[in-house]
Write an enzyme that holds these catalytic residues in place. Structure first.
Site, PDB file in Angstrom:
ATOM      1  N   HIS A   1      43.558  42.754  16.006  1.00  0.00           N
ATOM      2  CA  HIS A   1      44.804  43.047  16.239  1.00  0.00           C
ATOM      3  C   HIS A   1      45.145  43.727  17.501  1.00  0.00           C
ATOM      4  CE1 HIS A   1      46.231  40.918  12.709  1.00  0.00           C
ATOM      5  NE2 HIS A   1      45.562  42.039  11.884  1.00  0.00           N
TER       6      HIS A   1
ATOM      7  N   CYS B   1      36.073  50.658   5.608  1.00  0.00           N
ATOM      8  CA  CYS B   1      37.381  49.790   5.655  1.00  0.00           C
ATOM      9  C   CYS B   1      37.436  48.592   4.673  1.00  0.00           C
ATOM     10  CB  CYS B   1      37.697  49.336   6.885  1.00  0.00           C
ATOM     11  SG  CYS B   1      38.969  48.354   7.066  1.00  0.00           S
TER      12      CYS B   1
ATOM     13  N   CYS C   1      35.809  44.385  12.017  1.00  0.00           N
ATOM     14  CA  CYS C   1      37.011  44.273  11.202  1.00  0.00           C
ATOM     15  C   CYS C   1      38.216  43.484  11.888  1.00  0.00           C
ATOM     16  CB  CYS C   1      37.609  45.607  10.677  1.00  0.00           C
ATOM     17  SG  CYS C   1      39.145  45.439   9.611  1.00  0.00           S
TER      18      CYS C   1
ATOM     19  N   HIS D   1      36.444  51.033  13.585  1.00  0.00           N
ATOM     20  CA  HIS D   1      36.811  52.074  12.584  1.00  0.00           C
ATOM     21  C   HIS D   1      36.382  51.900  11.056  1.00  0.00           C
ATOM     22  CE1 HIS D   1      39.102  48.171  11.765  1.00  0.00           C
ATOM     23  NE2 HIS D   1      39.340  48.714  10.621  1.00  0.00           N
TER      24      HIS D   1
ATOM     25  N   SER E   1      41.385  44.300  12.072  1.00  0.00           N
ATOM     26  CA  SER E   1      42.400  45.251  12.469  1.00  0.00           C
ATOM     27  C   SER E   1      42.064  45.644  14.270  1.00  0.00           C
ATOM     28  CB  SER E   1      42.566  46.469  11.846  1.00  0.00           C
ATOM     29  OG  SER E   1      42.792  46.204  10.519  1.00  0.00           O
TER      30      SER E   1
HETATM   31  N1  COD Z   1      47.116  30.764   4.900  1.00  0.00           N
HETATM   32  C1  COD Z   1      45.846  30.891   4.118  1.00  0.00           C
HETATM   33  N2  COD Z   1      44.818  31.646   4.737  1.00  0.00           N
HETATM   34  C2  COD Z   1      44.946  31.937   5.992  1.00  0.00           C
HETATM   35  C3  COD Z   1      46.120  31.510   6.734  1.00  0.00           C
HETATM   36  C4  COD Z   1      47.242  30.992   6.046  1.00  0.00           C
HETATM   37  N3  COD Z   1      48.396  30.696   6.720  1.00  0.00           N
HETATM   38  N4  COD Z   1      45.952  32.141   7.926  1.00  0.00           N
HETATM   39  C5  COD Z   1      44.654  32.696   8.055  1.00  0.00           C
HETATM   40  N5  COD Z   1      43.888  32.533   6.829  1.00  0.00           N
HETATM   41  C6  COD Z   1      42.811  33.242   6.393  1.00  0.00           C
HETATM   42  C7  COD Z   1      41.775  32.883   7.176  1.00  0.00           C
HETATM   43  O1  COD Z   1      40.958  31.772   7.156  1.00  0.00           O
HETATM   44  C8  COD Z   1      40.644  33.994   6.920  1.00  0.00           C
HETATM   45  O2  COD Z   1      39.799  33.740   5.898  1.00  0.00           O
HETATM   46  C9  COD Z   1      41.812  35.221   6.520  1.00  0.00           C
HETATM   47  O3  COD Z   1      42.897  34.782   6.324  1.00  0.00           O
HETATM   48  C10 COD Z   1      41.779  36.535   7.357  1.00  0.00           C
HETATM   49  O4  COD Z   1      40.650  37.047   7.391  1.00  0.00           O
HETATM   50  P1  COD Z   1      40.093  37.849   8.234  1.00  0.00           P
HETATM   51  O5  COD Z   1      38.359  38.316   8.045  1.00  0.00           O
HETATM   52  O6  COD Z   1      40.255  37.446   9.491  1.00  0.00           O
HETATM   53  O7  COD Z   1      40.834  39.451   8.154  1.00  0.00           O
HETATM   54  P2  COD Z   1      40.333  40.790   7.481  1.00  0.00           P
HETATM   55  O8  COD Z   1      40.140  40.496   6.160  1.00  0.00           O
HETATM   56  O9  COD Z   1      39.321  41.520   8.407  1.00  0.00           O
HETATM   57  O10 COD Z   1      41.726  41.450   7.501  1.00  0.00           O
HETATM   58  C11 COD Z   1      42.913  41.292   7.034  1.00  0.00           C
HETATM   59  C12 COD Z   1      43.908  42.373   7.286  1.00  0.00           C
HETATM   60  C13 COD Z   1      45.069  41.696   6.561  1.00  0.00           C
HETATM   61  C14 COD Z   1      43.392  43.588   6.490  1.00  0.00           C
HETATM   62  C15 COD Z   1      44.120  42.417   8.645  1.00  0.00           C
HETATM   63  O11 COD Z   1      44.404  41.391   9.421  1.00  0.00           O
HETATM   64  C16 COD Z   1      45.221  43.448   8.857  1.00  0.00           C
HETATM   65  O12 COD Z   1      46.492  43.195   8.751  1.00  0.00           O
HETATM   66  N6  COD Z   1      45.043  44.728   9.287  1.00  0.00           N
HETATM   67  C17 COD Z   1      45.847  46.018   9.279  1.00  0.00           C
HETATM   68  C18 COD Z   1      46.077  46.618   8.018  1.00  0.00           C
HETATM   69  C19 COD Z   1      45.266  47.798   8.011  1.00  0.00           C
HETATM   70  O13 COD Z   1      45.362  48.949   8.369  1.00  0.00           O
HETATM   71  N7  COD Z   1      44.449  47.738   6.956  1.00  0.00           N
HETATM   72  C20 COD Z   1      43.371  48.914   6.986  1.00  0.00           C
HETATM   73  C21 COD Z   1      42.401  48.691   8.044  1.00  0.00           C
HETATM   74  S1  COD Z   1      41.773  47.255   8.496  1.00  0.00           S
HETATM   75 ZN    ZN Z   2      39.566  47.481   8.943  1.00  0.00          ZN
END
Ligand code: COD
Ligand code: ZN
Ligand code: ZN
Length: 365
Positions: A43, A164, A38, A59, A40
């Site tokens: 991050h 998650c 994931c 996680h 997170s």
């Molecule tokens: N405009 C449009 N799309 C964008 C941009 C932008 N400026 N920047 C990035 N993207 C797209 C990317 O191409 C990608 O497809 C997507 O955004 C992000 O996806 P992933 O796969 O990298 O990330 P995820 O889905 O695994 O996680 C996203 C979260 C927002 C959940 C994560 O980043 C986060 O903040 N986690 C903490 C929040 C939390 O605790 N969540 C519960 C546990 S995960």
């Molecule tokens: Zn997660």
């Protein structure tokens, strides 16, 4: 047992043997079968989310109960479980209100289990647990409330996503925002969690599910998960496009699933009169957003957060897996590639490149 340890931000995870203590009272030892990669965890690796180090990450896990500590009654050795990263006490202000995802026990134990201590050591040095699960490891000790018993016919390398991405995403749409049938929705960010917000909106009967992402490949996947329209803000003005698609109103429900100030502001701007903007991401420390406060009153718009899809883990997680087995929600389609623990850094390279679908899975057995 082998685990993936982060020693310093922006350095690769180190796969090494760690000592793991037996479970204390109220704890469960789980033999981890599979764990999703994931964002997170990433991050934490980049230092955007600051954690005590060294730490075992991971996680989004599922596995089999290996041992239970004194007083554990909800699971026994051999049970299949999904790992929840949200310990629940059952008696605090929020648990009593039916909002266990906000349980007050959580903030007291960053990097440790609920009693403030860790069960992981390298030689005699303490190693911290990420998100009360630390499941990029062959074994994990978790609080009983984090071991959610599930049906045994679900493959564990699919069940893990309910720990998650699937819960966080589908829950944001269905539980937190409570998307209504016939409504218009927009989801900014179509990664592992965003695709699940999309399928949650579709499941709730939204008439329009507008997917926004910078990568065309992600937008194609978004259609598989129920997006009715797609917008690439690198090519088109996403705000204008959403206004056109929604008859100039903006969306009834907007979701931000990336975690940047700019995309949160954009999601709020795309939210229509009386609509609600739900922020799923956690932005880097120090980030600030800027909103026109008059919009709250004049347009009765709302902005809210969603943590872990407002989950009640023992209800929602088994139910999501029933829906997966009944082919009502998609999990298989999320998975790009399967890796061994030794290849965990490769799984994160793939996530950083954005070249996979959404998730890689680390498979232990
Ligand atoms: N405009 C449009 N799309 C964008 C941009 C932008 N400026 N920047 C990035 N993207 C797209 C990317 O191409 C990608 O497809 C997507 O955004 C992000 O996806 P992933 O796969 O990298 O990330 P995820 O889905 O695994 O996680 C996203 C979260 C927002 C959940 C994560 O980043 C986060 O903040 N986690 C903490 C929040 C939390 O605790 N969540 C519960 C546990 S995960
Ligand atoms: Zn997660
Ligand atoms: Zn509680």
């Amino acid at each position: 047992m082998k685990a993936a340890v982060l020693y310093e931000p922006n350095t690769p995870l180190v796969i090494e043997d760690l000592h793991i203590d037996p479970p204390k009272a109220g704890e469960v030892k789980v033999k981890v079968a599979a764990n999703g990669a994931c964002h997170s965890d990433l991050h934490v690796m980049t230092g955007d989310m600051r954690m005590p180090l060294p730490m075992v990450l991971g996680h989004e896990g599922a596995g089999v109960v290996a041992e239970v500590g004194a007083g554990v009654t909800s699971v026994k050795e051999g049970d299949h479980v999904v790992l929840s990263f949200n310990p629940v006490c059952g008696i605090c202000h929020y648990c009593t209100q039916g909002k266990p995802h906000l349980c007050e026990t959580r903030p007291k134990a960053l990097g440790a289990l609920l009693d403030g201590t860790t069960r992981l050591r390298k030689n005699n040095d303490e190693i911290f647990h990420f998100a009360y699960t630390a499941s990029f490891a062959e074994e994990a000790i978790v609080h009983e409330s984090c071991a959610i018993k599930i049906r045994e016919d679900v493959p564990l390398d699919r069940a893990c996503f309910v720990g998650c991405g699937t819960m966080t995403g589908v829950g944001a749409a269905v539980n937190t925002a409570n998307v209504q049938p016939g409504s218009s929705t927009v989801v900014i960010g179509c990664g592992g969690v965003g695709l699940n917000v999309i399928q949650g909106c579709a499941l709730a009967g939204a008439r329009q599910v507008i997917a926004v992402d910078l990568l065309d490949s992600k937008l194609e996947f978004a259609k598989t998960f129920g997006a009715t329209h797609t917008i690439n803000p690198g090519q088109d003005d996403a705000f204008k496009a959403v206004m056109e698609l929604t008859g100039g109103r903006g969306a009834d429900y907007a979701f931000e699933v990336i975690s940047t100030a700019k995309t949160i502001e954009l999601a709020f701007k795309m939210t229509g009169r009386g609509g609600v903007c739900t922020v799923v991401g956690v932005s880097p420390d120090g980030a600030r957003i800027s909103l026109n406060p008059n919009i709250f009153c004049l347009m009765e718009k709302r902005i809210q957060g969603s943590y872990y899809g407002s989950t009640r883990p023992r209800i929602d997680m088994p139910r999501l897996l029933d829906m997966y087995m009944d082919k009502k929600i998609k999990i298989d389609e999320l998975v790009s590639k399967t890796f061994a623990l030794e290849q965990v850094n490769e799984a994160y390279d793939l996530l950083k490149e954005g070249s996979g679908v959404a998730r890689s899975v680390i498979k232990f057995f």
